[in-house]
Design a protein around this motif. Sequence first.
Motif, mmCIF file in Angstrom:
data_model
loop_
_atom_site.group_PDB
_atom_site.id
_atom_site.type_symbol
_atom_site.label_atom_id
_atom_site.label_comp_id
_atom_site.label_asym_id
_atom_site.label_seq_id
_atom_site.Cartn_x
_atom_site.Cartn_y
_atom_site.Cartn_z
ATOM 1 N N ALA A 117 0.825 -1.207 0.000
ATOM 2 C CA ALA A 117 0.000 0.000 0.000
ATOM 3 C C ALA A 117 0.860 1.257 0.000
ATOM 4 C CB ALA A 117 -0.931 -0.002 1.212
ATOM 5 N N GLN A 118 1.922 1.254 0.773
ATOM 6 C CA GLN A 118 2.785 2.437 0.831
ATOM 7 C C GLN A 118 3.473 2.690 -0.502
ATOM 8 O OE1 GLN A 118 5.032 1.221 4.274
ATOM 9 N NE2 GLN A 118 3.819 2.501 5.668
ATOM 10 N N VAL A 119 3.881 1.642 -1.188
ATOM 11 C CA VAL A 119 4.473 1.814 -2.519
ATOM 12 C C VAL A 119 3.446 2.391 -3.490
ATOM 13 C CG1 VAL A 119 5.406 0.599 -4.529
ATOM 14 C CG2 VAL A 119 6.226 0.023 -2.247
ATOM 15 N N ALA A 120 2.225 1.870 -3.443
ATOM 16 C CA ALA A 120 1.181 2.338 -4.357
ATOM 17 C C ALA A 120 0.852 3.811 -4.127
ATOM 18 C CB ALA A 120 -0.074 1.481 -4.193
ATOM 19 N N ILE A 121 0.773 4.219 -2.870
ATOM 20 C CA ILE A 121 0.482 5.626 -2.561
ATOM 21 C C ILE A 121 1.672 6.507 -2.933
ATOM 22 C CG2 ILE A 121 -0.031 7.268 -0.713
ATOM 23 C CD1 ILE A 121 -1.433 4.891 0.750
ATOM 24 N N ALA A 122 2.880 6.043 -2.606
ATOM 25 C CA ALA A 122 4.078 6.825 -2.925
ATOM 26 C C ALA A 122 4.226 7.002 -4.430
ATOM 27 C CB ALA A 122 5.314 6.146 -2.339
ATOM 28 N N TRP A 123 3.811 6.010 -5.204
ATOM 29 C CA TRP A 123 3.877 6.135 -6.659
ATOM 30 C C TRP A 123 2.983 7.282 -7.129
ATOM 31 C CZ3 TRP A 123 0.320 5.883 -10.615
ATOM 32 C CH2 TRP A 123 0.851 5.825 -11.915
#
Length: 331
Positions: free
Chosen positions: A260-266
């Motif tokens: 989830a953090q990768v998806a939001i950071a993207w």
Amino acid sequence: MQTRTLGRTGPEVSALGLGAMGMSDLYGPADEAEGLATIHAALDAGINLIDTGDFYGMGHNEMLIGRALRGRDREQVKISVKFGALRDAAGGWHGSDGRPKAVGNFLAYTLRRLDTDYVDIYRLSRIDHDVPIEETIGAIAEQVQAGRVRHIGLSEVGADTIRRAADVHPISDLQIEYSLLSRSIEAEILPTLRELGIGLTAYGVLSRGLLSGRWTADRALTPGDFRGFSPRFQGDNLLANLGLVEALRTIADARSVTVAQVAIAWVLSRGDDIVPLVGARRPDRLAESLGALDLTLTDDDLAAIELAVPAGAAAGERYGAPAMAELDSER
């Protein structure tokens, strides 16, 4: 809290916003106490943008936010409201009403439910194909002049409609789905926004939970959860999409963060004019989302993400056929 400005004319807001829909509607039963606690946790963490719709839970969501903001400094919170969706007592959907005389009516009820005398950003949820967008924007502009609305936004509209609306009144932002699994706006809509100096508030950044890293193929959905008939959550589509998530998990594990953090950071990495809305319904999920603000994706990370989840890789449309047909942004 990091901040971003919504377009040339919009407000300065937190780099993440809180989307409150799931606290009242469409994802199955929700716990009011958890919703209130999540809103309070967001405000305490510095999130100052809260997004809702007057039709979420038939007004319940606005009343929940109104309760959560009691005792808080109203000027420190930016409330974004979508209006216009027509529903019935059984939860059905019957199009959108963007008539000028309806604008004032919808807004009057919103102000009462939120227990406030103004809305920071007001936007038609879905275009009313029987009413020119110029007429709807003009009616909202009258509410701006009256002091009941501070900024005008748009929702799920295409490039031509964006231009027509902006010719009537300055537009702060477009709210539209944008995630690793929904990137169609990159072709025409996002360049148009940047040309005109309009910001973007991105919803669905976790693709309704698909990119949370927790979804499983055998997950049972509760009554009232619209994902039960969402194309991306069905059969082979779901299995294919979960395969993309597992490819993303490899990248997340390498950085010791969550999917989830990768998806939001993207989404955060796509430009300072973009503010992701996270739909957390619990404080712990909110805390996870906030962790994305501390994650800076390197060029190597971004290249690996592009290989793992290339544009257009998602299996299935983001809505069923009837809802897709209503989207001006998909025409």
